[in-house]
Write a protein that holds these residues in place. Structure first.
Motif, PDB file in Angstrom:
ATOM      1  N   PRO A   1      51.294   6.901  74.612  1.00  0.00           N
ATOM      2  CA  PRO A   1      49.917   6.567  74.991  1.00  0.00           C
ATOM      3  C   PRO A   1      49.310   7.560  75.984  1.00  0.00           C
ATOM      4  CG  PRO A   1      51.266   4.593  74.940  1.00  0.00           C
ATOM      5  CD  PRO A   1      52.204   5.755  74.784  1.00  0.00           C
ATOM      6  N   ALA A   2      50.147   8.077  76.900  1.00  0.00           N
ATOM      7  CA  ALA A   2      49.640   9.062  77.870  1.00  0.00           C
ATOM      8  C   ALA A   2      49.220  10.348  77.160  1.00  0.00           C
ATOM      9  CB  ALA A   2      50.706   9.363  78.915  1.00  0.00           C
ATOM     10  N   ILE A   3      50.004  10.752  76.155  1.00  0.00           N
ATOM     11  CA  ILE A   3      49.654  11.943  75.370  1.00  0.00           C
ATOM     12  C   ILE A   3      48.333  11.717  74.642  1.00  0.00           C
ATOM     13  CG2 ILE A   3      50.321  13.391  73.417  1.00  0.00           C
ATOM     14  CD1 ILE A   3      51.955  13.929  75.905  1.00  0.00           C
ATOM     15  N   SER A   4      48.197  10.565  74.010  1.00  0.00           N
ATOM     16  CA  SER A   4      46.965  10.235  73.286  1.00  0.00           C
ATOM     17  C   SER A   4      45.765  10.240  74.234  1.00  0.00           C
ATOM     18  CB  SER A   4      47.093   8.863  72.621  1.00  0.00           C
ATOM     19  OG  SER A   4      48.127   8.863  71.655  1.00  0.00           O
TER      20      SER A   4
ATOM     21  N   VAL B   1      34.443  18.091  71.144  1.00  0.00           N
ATOM     22  CA  VAL B   1      34.870  18.423  69.778  1.00  0.00           C
ATOM     23  C   VAL B   1      36.109  17.605  69.427  1.00  0.00           C
ATOM     24  CG1 VAL B   1      33.977  20.785  69.880  1.00  0.00           C
ATOM     25  CG2 VAL B   1      36.355  20.338  70.567  1.00  0.00           C
ATOM     26  N   LYS B   2      36.370  17.477  68.139  1.00  0.00           N
ATOM     27  CA  LYS B   2      37.594  16.840  67.665  1.00  0.00           C
ATOM     28  C   LYS B   2      38.645  17.916  67.445  1.00  0.00           C
ATOM     29  CE  LYS B   2      39.271  13.634  64.095  1.00  0.00           C
ATOM     30  NZ  LYS B   2      38.919  12.912  62.846  1.00  0.00           N
ATOM     31  N   LEU B   3      39.823  17.729  68.034  1.00  0.00           N
ATOM     32  CA  LEU B   3      40.869  18.756  67.990  1.00  0.00           C
ATOM     33  C   LEU B   3      41.907  18.499  66.905  1.00  0.00           C
ATOM     34  CD1 LEU B   3      41.428  19.128  71.839  1.00  0.00           C
ATOM     35  CD2 LEU B   3      40.192  20.707  70.338  1.00  0.00           C
ATOM     36  N   PHE B   4      42.167  17.216  66.601  1.00  0.00           N
ATOM     37  CA  PHE B   4      43.233  16.885  65.655  1.00  0.00           C
ATOM     38  C   PHE B   4      42.738  15.893  64.593  1.00  0.00           C
ATOM     39  CE2 PHE B   4      45.609  18.025  69.498  1.00  0.00           C
ATOM     40  CZ  PHE B   4      46.513  18.952  68.978  1.00  0.00           C
ATOM     41  N   GLU B   5      43.320  16.034  63.403  1.00  0.00           N
ATOM     42  CA  GLU B   5      43.142  15.038  62.354  1.00  0.00           C
ATOM     43  C   GLU B   5      44.300  14.053  62.464  1.00  0.00           C
ATOM     44  OE1 GLU B   5      40.613  14.787  60.576  1.00  0.00           O
ATOM     45  OE2 GLU B   5      39.672  16.771  60.518  1.00  0.00           O
ATOM     46  N   ARG B   6      44.007  12.790  62.706  1.00  0.00           N
ATOM     47  CA  ARG B   6      45.042  11.783  62.899  1.00  0.00           C
ATOM     48  C   ARG B   6      45.125  10.910  61.648  1.00  0.00           C
ATOM     49  NH1 ARG B   6      42.115  12.678  67.413  1.00  0.00           N
ATOM     50  NH2 ARG B   6      43.124  12.848  69.460  1.00  0.00           N
ATOM     51  N   GLU B   7      46.054  11.234  60.780  1.00  0.00           N
ATOM     52  CA  GLU B   7      46.191  10.486  59.526  1.00  0.00           C
ATOM     53  C   GLU B   7      47.090   9.268  59.677  1.00  0.00           C
ATOM     54  OE1 GLU B   7      47.438  13.074  56.446  1.00  0.00           O
ATOM     55  OE2 GLU B   7      45.696  14.397  56.604  1.00  0.00           O
ATOM     56  N   GLY B   8      47.904   9.239  60.727  1.00  0.00           N
ATOM     57  CA  GLY B   8      48.782   8.099  60.952  1.00  0.00           C
ATOM     58  C   GLY B   8      50.060   8.188  60.129  1.00  0.00           C
ATOM     59  N   GLY B   9      50.955   7.235  60.315  1.00  0.00           N
ATOM     60  CA  GLY B   9      52.233   7.226  59.596  1.00  0.00           C
ATOM     61  C   GLY B   9      53.131   8.370  60.055  1.00  0.00           C
TER      62      GLY B   9
ATOM     63  N   SER C   1      53.046  11.408  58.779  1.00  0.00           N
ATOM     64  CA  SER C   1      52.435  12.706  58.499  1.00  0.00           C
ATOM     65  C   SER C   1      52.228  13.489  59.798  1.00  0.00           C
ATOM     66  CB  SER C   1      51.083  12.523  57.803  1.00  0.00           C
ATOM     67  OG  SER C   1      51.240  11.827  56.589  1.00  0.00           O
ATOM     68  N   PRO C   2      52.487  14.796  59.783  1.00  0.00           N
ATOM     69  CA  PRO C   2      52.244  15.616  60.970  1.00  0.00           C
ATOM     70  C   PRO C   2      50.772  15.578  61.370  1.00  0.00           C
ATOM     71  CG  PRO C   2      53.540  16.817  59.340  1.00  0.00           C
ATOM     72  CD  PRO C   2      53.038  15.581  58.673  1.00  0.00           C
ATOM     73  N   ILE C   3      50.522  15.651  62.658  1.00  0.00           N
ATOM     74  CA  ILE C   3      49.148  15.693  63.157  1.00  0.00           C
ATOM     75  C   ILE C   3      48.645  17.123  62.993  1.00  0.00           C
ATOM     76  CG2 ILE C   3      47.713  15.434  65.208  1.00  0.00           C
ATOM     77  CD1 ILE C   3      49.675  13.267  66.115  1.00  0.00           C
ATOM     78  N   MET C   4      47.522  17.292  62.308  1.00  0.00           N
ATOM     79  CA  MET C   4      47.009  18.613  61.975  1.00  0.00           C
ATOM     80  C   MET C   4      45.826  18.976  62.867  1.00  0.00           C
ATOM     81  SD  MET C   4      49.107  19.323  59.565  1.00  0.00           S
ATOM     82  CE  MET C   4      48.368  20.824  58.905  1.00  0.00           C
ATOM     83  N   LEU C   5      45.726  20.252  63.200  1.00  0.00           N
ATOM     84  CA  LEU C   5      44.576  20.739  63.940  1.00  0.00           C
ATOM     85  C   LEU C   5      43.337  20.747  63.051  1.00  0.00           C
ATOM     86  CD1 LEU C   5      46.190  23.795  65.747  1.00  0.00           C
ATOM     87  CD2 LEU C   5      45.091  21.894  66.915  1.00  0.00           C
ATOM     88  N   THR C   6      42.198  20.406  63.618  1.00  0.00           N
ATOM     89  CA  THR C   6      40.934  20.588  62.917  1.00  0.00           C
ATOM     90  C   THR C   6      40.586  22.077  62.934  1.00  0.00           C
ATOM     91  OG1 THR C   6      39.645  20.319  64.936  1.00  0.00           O
ATOM     92  CG2 THR C   6      40.146  18.322  63.672  1.00  0.00           C
ATOM     93  N   SER C   7      39.580  22.465  62.203  1.00  0.00           N
ATOM     94  CA  SER C   7      39.156  23.866  62.205  1.00  0.00           C
ATOM     95  C   SER C   7      38.755  24.307  63.610  1.00  0.00           C
ATOM     96  CB  SER C   7      38.008  24.083  61.222  1.00  0.00           C
ATOM     97  OG  SER C   7      36.900  23.258  61.556  1.00  0.00           O
ATOM     98  N   LYS C   8      38.098  23.420  64.354  1.00  0.00           N
ATOM     99  CA  LYS C   8      37.723  23.739  65.737  1.00  0.00           C
ATOM    100  C   LYS C   8      38.962  23.802  66.632  1.00  0.00           C
ATOM    101  CE  LYS C   8      34.240  24.382  67.189  1.00  0.00           C
ATOM    102  NZ  LYS C   8      33.509  25.640  67.519  1.00  0.00           N
ATOM    103  N   GLY C   9      39.936  22.926  66.382  1.00  0.00           N
ATOM    104  CA  GLY C   9      41.187  22.978  67.138  1.00  0.00           C
ATOM    105  C   GLY C   9      41.911  24.290  66.940  1.00  0.00           C
TER     106      GLY C   9
END
Length: 305
Positions: A30-33, A45-53, A55-63
């Motif tokens: 939770p602290a990381i989030s 800006v949004k830095l990560f795509e959070r798909e859940g489960g 799946s690895p957390i992916m950087l957005t294009s801006k990230g």
């Protein structure tokens, strides 16, 4: 801008997982989030795509666009600390992996100097075979490895530490002939050596497999102290670093065996991943290099005397 948020961004981007980043930074998921959410709010800006489960957390294009800038900020911050001599500013945990040969030689000198130079640093130490330590460096569960290297992989920094020569040794009670011996003659006894999956074991096993006659029997161990004890008690013939058997040779508990073949010298490196930039590992490596060099210098002086 909050340093911890920037550091967290880099580690989540590198590991692709909030949980792993939390373990690395010794905090909770939770602290990381919260740090990432705070940084995203601060930057707008949004830095990560959070798909859940799983799946690895992916950087957005801006990230992806911002990551190199953040890495540069962190790097320059550490360079500023270094220039200012702020070694006491280093805190946290160094997850250190060590080969046992180092444990039995200059590790105490290294740890003493590390504590002197970085008194706010905690150390979590793992003593293991090089193959396991290498995996720990690659998956970043270890920050620094003092191991039989180098590790040939992108983003792994390798600094040469020391080289130790090996010798065949046995108890005088085995009453081996005082002459040059063939490997076939050594194979009459158990061969006491390093653990499986280590460079010395693979080399020695291969050499004995090439011989005619009955196969040699190996007593392999992750503990060099155990190997030394077995040799002293005449269980078999061992291959050990010269640096570990000086006292036993002087006391007559062991004797060197001259053979037509001796395993290759052991070369050790300090190895760590520099992606993301790891300032504590870098500073600790510099201390390890100096400790190894000083130990070698003292051994050379003692040999001359």
């Amino acid at each position: 801008m909050n340093y911890k948020r920037l550091e967290t961004f880099v580690w989540v981007a590198s590991l692709g997982n909030f949980r792993k980043a939390a373990e690395r930074l010794h905090t909770t998921q939770p602290a990381i989030s919260a740090r990432i959410s705070g940084l995203e709010a601060e930057l707008g800006v949004k830095l990560f795509e959070r798909e859940g489960g799983s799946s690895p957390i992916m950087l957005t294009s801006k990230g992806k666009e911002l990551l190199p800038y953040v890495e540069k900020i962190l790097y320059q911050t550490e360079q500023l600390r270094k220039r200012a001599g702020l070694s006491t500013a280093y805190s946290g945990v160094l997850r250190l992996g060590v080969s046992e040969t180092i444990v039995n030689t200059w590790l105490p000198d290294f740890l003493a100097q590390l504590n002197k130079d970085m008194p706010n640093l905690d150390v979590e130490m793992t003593v293991d075979v090089t193959s396991n330590l290498t995996n720990g460096i690659k998956d970043r569960s270890l920050d620094l490895g003092l191991l039989m290297g180098p590790i040939s992989e992108t983003h792994i920094v390798n600094r040469e530490l020391c080289t130790f020569a090996l010798s065949w040794v046995a108890s005088p009670n085995l009453d081996l002939p005082d002459r040059l011996l063939y490997l076939e003659e050594l194979a009459k006894w158990p061969i006491i050596t390093y653990a499986r999956a280590t460079k010395p074991y693979v080399e020695i096993n291969q050499k004995f497999r090439e011989l005619d006659g009955a196969p040699a029997h190996f007593f392999a161990s992750t503990s060099l102290a155990a190997c030394r004890s077995l040799a002293i008690n005449a269980v078999g013939i061992a291959t050990l670093p010269n640096i570990m058997i000086t006292k036993e040779l002087e006391e007559g508990k062991l004797r060197k065996i001259r053979s037509v073949w001796t395993p290759s010298d052991l070369t050790f490196t300090a190895s760590y991943s520099d992606e993301p930039f790891n300032p504590i590992a870098e500073v600790a490596t510099n201390i390890a290099v100096i400790a190894a060099q000083e130990y070698n210098r003292q051994q050379h002086i003692n040999n001359i005397i």
